[in-house]
Design an enzyme around this catalytic site. Structure first.
Site, PDB file in Angstrom:
ATOM      1  N   TRP A 101       0.830  -1.214   0.000  1.00  0.00           N
ATOM      2  CA  TRP A 101       0.000   0.000   0.000  1.00  0.00           C
ATOM      3  C   TRP A 101       0.860   1.258   0.000  1.00  0.00           C
ATOM      4  CZ3 TRP A 101      -4.287  -0.982  -2.009  1.00  0.00           C
ATOM      5  CH2 TRP A 101      -5.029  -2.123  -1.687  1.00  0.00           C
ATOM      6  N   ASP A 171      -1.251   6.516   6.525  1.00  0.00           N
ATOM      7  CA  ASP A 171      -2.386   5.671   6.147  1.00  0.00           C
ATOM      8  C   ASP A 171      -2.612   4.702   7.301  1.00  0.00           C
ATOM      9  OD1 ASP A 171      -4.008   3.636   5.208  1.00  0.00           O
ATOM     10  OD2 ASP A 171      -2.825   3.201   3.413  1.00  0.00           O
ATOM     11  N   LYS A 195     -11.909  -1.536   6.666  1.00  0.00           N
ATOM     12  CA  LYS A 195     -11.082  -2.504   7.369  1.00  0.00           C
ATOM     13  C   LYS A 195     -11.565  -2.661   8.819  1.00  0.00           C
ATOM     14  CE  LYS A 195      -8.863  -2.844   3.606  1.00  0.00           C
ATOM     15  NZ  LYS A 195      -7.726  -2.097   3.135  1.00  0.00           N
TER      16      LYS A 195
HETATM   17  C1  LIG Z   1      -7.191  -1.612   1.840  1.00  0.00           C
HETATM   18  C2  LIG Z   1      -6.136  -0.625   2.021  1.00  0.00           C
HETATM   19  C3  LIG Z   1      -5.980   0.454   1.105  1.00  0.00           C
HETATM   20  C4  LIG Z   1      -6.804   0.596  -0.147  1.00  0.00           C
HETATM   21  O1  LIG Z   1      -8.072   0.967   0.116  1.00  0.00           O
HETATM   22  P1  LIG Z   1      -9.181   1.124  -1.048  1.00  0.00           P
HETATM   23  O2  LIG Z   1     -10.296   1.728  -0.276  1.00  0.00           O
HETATM   24  O3  LIG Z   1      -9.476  -0.236  -1.584  1.00  0.00           O
HETATM   25  O4  LIG Z   1      -8.650   2.033  -2.082  1.00  0.00           O
HETATM   26  C5  LIG Z   1      -4.998   1.370   1.378  1.00  0.00           C
HETATM   27  N1  LIG Z   1      -4.208   1.262   2.456  1.00  0.00           N
HETATM   28  C6  LIG Z   1      -4.320   0.241   3.329  1.00  0.00           C
HETATM   29  C7  LIG Z   1      -3.403   0.165   4.507  1.00  0.00           C
HETATM   30  C8  LIG Z   1      -5.281  -0.730   3.139  1.00  0.00           C
HETATM   31  O5  LIG Z   1      -5.389  -1.741   4.012  1.00  0.00           O
END
Ligand SMILES: *Cc1c(COP(=O)(O)O)cnc(C)c1O
Length: 360
Positions: A101, A171, A195
């Protein structure tokens, strides 16, 4: 009706109490005679839902007054672009790459400026967190970027990097609201809610006020400016109304559980059950350096692909769902977010123990 133990990395398990409230309020929200899905986003009822969600979120995470909370769309991947478009004034940024990511975020940022990879753990398949205490941070960098919990690899950055005064962008998608955080250490932190917080379709951005400016890269669309959403209290256009409502119910649930310190203790207890088993097992092994282990995503392997497959199939048949590892790494992964009860992890470990005895 029977519910399974859902170990999906995302979209993922939600608290059963929250789903029951959704069901009970589906046709008639608090005497309004309509579902939240059918409501105008400009109605009093909806305004109240949004305001309450924001207030509860702020309380849970102790968000300081000089930070704004934005409820956006476009998922995590949109933030990969929105961050540089809004923050890359010098067109330089430093990225710490500890998984797919962060790597994707860095690649996206390259479209807008110079991206320096100041640390990476790709040499060992992202199975550890590099030392981030004294990195070669660039003087002209607009920000330092991290992905704090690596959903795919199961590692967490436990000591934030020394950014040498630069703005930290994080993130936190797969650890959002799993433990208390000191928001004041960040310029921006953001997470896709699917998540650990709610149904897919909402990204929550927490951003320090001084970073919300008109001074964005030329060509930045109105919808991709933090200022647009901050000025309009997340109601510039129609927000993902229903999904925000569900997030709001999850915030209430978290408050009833005792807040984020209590969640952290519960999450530590839960993860320990699984990690202790992995450390003692002769068949199953964790794949990351113990000190960097995530409390949320636990990858493991048997070392034998056929046996992995057999385990995943038998576990699924027994009601332990979505244990297959990410398609890029194989093996297994148990995501044990806030809403996964400890009982689910205890039963999974019992199942693993029996599988080990039966397949020696
Ligand atoms: C799932 C995830 C993403 C991507 O998210 P989307 O909403 O599918 O674009 C980005 N960063 C992390 C840490 C993730 O677990």
């Amino acid at each position: 009706m029977s519910r399974v133990y859902n170990f999906s990395a995302g979209p993922a398990v939600l608290p059963e109490e929250v789903l029951k409230t959704c069901a009970a309020e589906m046709l008639d929200y608090h005497g309004s005679g309509m579902s939240v899905m059918e409501m105008s986003h400009r109605s009093k009822d909806y305004e109240n839902i949004l305001d309450t969600a924001e207030a509860d979120f702020r309380e849970l995470l102790s968000v300081p007054d000089n930070y704004r909370v934005l409820f956006l769309q476009g998922g995590g991947n949109t933030q990969f672009a929105m961050v540089p478009m809004n923050l890359m004034k010098n067109r330089v940024a430093d990225y710490i790459v500890t998984g797919q990511w962060a790597k994707k975020a860095a690649k996206e940022a390259e479209m807008y400026g110079k991206v320096n990879i100041v640390a990476s753990s790709q040499d060992k398949t992202f199975s550890y967190i590099p030392d981030l205490s004294d990195l070669d941070i660039h003087d002209d960098a607009d920000y330092v970027y991290i992905c704090q919990n690596n959903t795919i690899y199961g590692t967490t950055i436990k000591e934030l990097p020394n950014t040498k005064g630069k703005t930290l962008v994080s993130d936190v998608s797969s650890m959002f609201l799993s433990e208390p955080m000191d928001v004041s250490k960040y310029g921006v932190l953001w997470g896709g809610v699917q998540k650990n917080v709610g149904p897919a379709g909402v990204t929550i951005v927490v951003i320090r006020e001084d970073l919300i400016t008109e001074d964005v890269l030329p060509g930045t669309p109105t919808m991709l400016r933090y200022k647009t959403h901050a000025d309009n209290k997340s109601l510039y256009n129609t927000p993902p109304c229903y999904n925000i409502y569900v997030c709001g119910l999850v915030f209430k649930w978290l408050k009833e559980m005792g807040g984020l310190s209590v969640m952290k203790e519960r999450n530590e207890e839960k993860a320990k059950v699984l990690y202790d088993f992995l450390d003692a097992s002769n068949m199953f092994k964790g794949t990351v350096v113990p000190k960097d282990r995530s409390l949320m995503n636990v990858p493991f392997i048997t070392g034998n692909e056929e046996l992995d497959k057999k385990f995943i199939a038998e576990a699924s048949a027994a009601g332990f769902k979505n244990l297959k590892g990410h398609r890029t790494v194989g093996g297994m992964r148990a995501s044990i977010y806030n809403a996964m009860p400890k009982e689910g992890v205890v039963k999974l470990v019992e199942f693993m123990d029996n599988f080990e005895k039966n397949n020696r």
